[in-house]
Scaffold this motif. Structure first.
Motif, short mmCIF file in Angstrom:
data_model
loop_
_atom_site.label_atom_id
_atom_site.label_comp_id
_atom_site.label_asym_id
_atom_site.label_seq_id
_atom_site.Cartn_x
_atom_site.Cartn_y
_atom_site.Cartn_z
N VAL A 57 4.28 -4.69 -44.81
CA VAL A 57 4.90 -3.42 -43.61
C VAL A 57 5.62 -3.84 -42.80
O VAL A 57 5.62 -2.26 -42.31
N VAL A 78 2.83 -1.65 -38.10
CA VAL A 78 2.04 -0.31 -37.70
C VAL A 78 3.05 0.91 -37.16
O VAL A 78 3.05 2.35 -37.67
N ASN A 134 -4.28 1.39 -39.60
CA ASN A 134 -3.47 0.23 -40.22
C ASN A 134 -4.15 -1.03 -39.52
O ASN A 134 -3.98 -1.26 -38.60
N CYS A 151 4.46 2.59 -40.91
CA CYS A 151 3.41 3.16 -41.30
C CYS A 151 3.33 3.97 -40.74
O CYS A 151 2.93 5.36 -41.32
N THR A 173 -3.59 -0.48 -45.03
CA THR A 173 -2.85 -1.89 -45.02
C THR A 173 -3.63 -3.19 -44.73
O THR A 173 -4.68 -2.51 -44.47
N ASN A 232 -6.15 2.97 -36.02
CA ASN A 232 -5.09 1.23 -35.78
C ASN A 232 -6.21 0.33 -35.34
O ASN A 232 -6.91 0.71 -34.61
#
Length: 254
Positions: free
Chosen positions: A64, A114, A85, A117, A12, A135
């Motif tokens: 997102v 986050v 992420n 996703c 992302t 992440n």
């Protein structure tokens, strides 16, 4: 080592900075890369660099923070092995100077984004028999940073979500880790300095660089290299960990 051949990865915020570097490195290591990007043109620019280098990549226009857009993108992508992420925004201000609208904006992208996703990706990872999630947290999740109230809130949440997902999906073969960078030299930094310190960009850049004990900012490629390791088979025994990539900021800045 660190091959991602046969892997499908979602990154992302892959249109610039750290996300672009991660997408490029993953593609170079053999992954088919899918970029989720609010700025579709920026995502297309990253895809073009990957294809020019012989890799395979696609862009999906998605915000997102919008559940429906995220679910539609992941449904289109299908089977999945890796999620990064990375998409996020910054905000400068303490609790008094942070407007409710700014707080909500940071929360929507950095926290809800986050979550959205993760919610979309985990069933796909389970269906493949496991996978890896990275992440993007921040040193602001671990130490007090001046005038970063909303941003610190959001990155603390990312760190906590990382631990929760790592614990909940051990039996599903899903590993989940986070990276906590200090200052990284990206186009965002250059834009911030141009807006906030017009005419003093060089001086302020040097000051920000010196705030890392190592004496410089990190590079997107250095973050991408760590993300590559965490998503590779070589990191198969690593889950529920946060990796400060900070030039000594957390432990040596005293």
């Amino acid at each position: 080592m660190f091959s991602l051949a046969t892997k499908t990865a979602v990154v992302t915020g892959g249109g610039s900075g750290i996300g672009r570097a991660i997408a490029q490195v993953f593609a170079r290591q053999g992954a088919v890369v899918h970029i989720l990007e609010h700025d579709e043109a920026a995502g297309q620019a990253t895809v073009a660099t990957i294809i020019a280098a012989g890799g395979t990549a696609h862009v999906h226009a998605a915000d997102v923070s919008e559940r429906a857009e995220v679910l539609a993108a992941f449904q289109h992508i299908g089977p999945l092995d890796i999620l990064v992420n990375n998409a996020g925004i910054a905000h400068v201000g303490n609790v008094e100077s942070t407007a409710e609208a700014d707080f909500e904006r940071v929360y929507r992208v950095n926290v809800r984004g986050v979550y959205n996703c993760l919610f979309a990706a985990i069933p796909l990872l389970k269906a493949k028999g496991g996978g890896a999630i990275v992440n993007m947290a921040s040193i602001a999740a671990h130490v007090g940073i001046t005038n970063r109230f909303a941003y610190s809130m959001s990155k603390g949440a990312v760190h906590a979500m990382t631990l929760s997902v790592a614990r909940d999906y051990l039996a599903d073969g899903i590993r989940c880790n986070s990276i906590s960078p200090a200052r990284v030299h990206t186009p965002f930094v250059d834009g911030f300095l141009a807006r906030a310190y017009a005419g003093q960009e060089e001086e302020m850049f040097a000051q920000l660089a010196r705030s890392q004990p190592i004496g410089r900012m990190g590079t997107p490629d250095e973050v991408a290299a760590l993300a590559l390791y965490l998503c590779s088979a070589e990191a198969g025994f690593v889950t529920g960990c946060d990796y400060p990539l900070d030039g000594g900021f957390i432990t040596l800045n005293n």
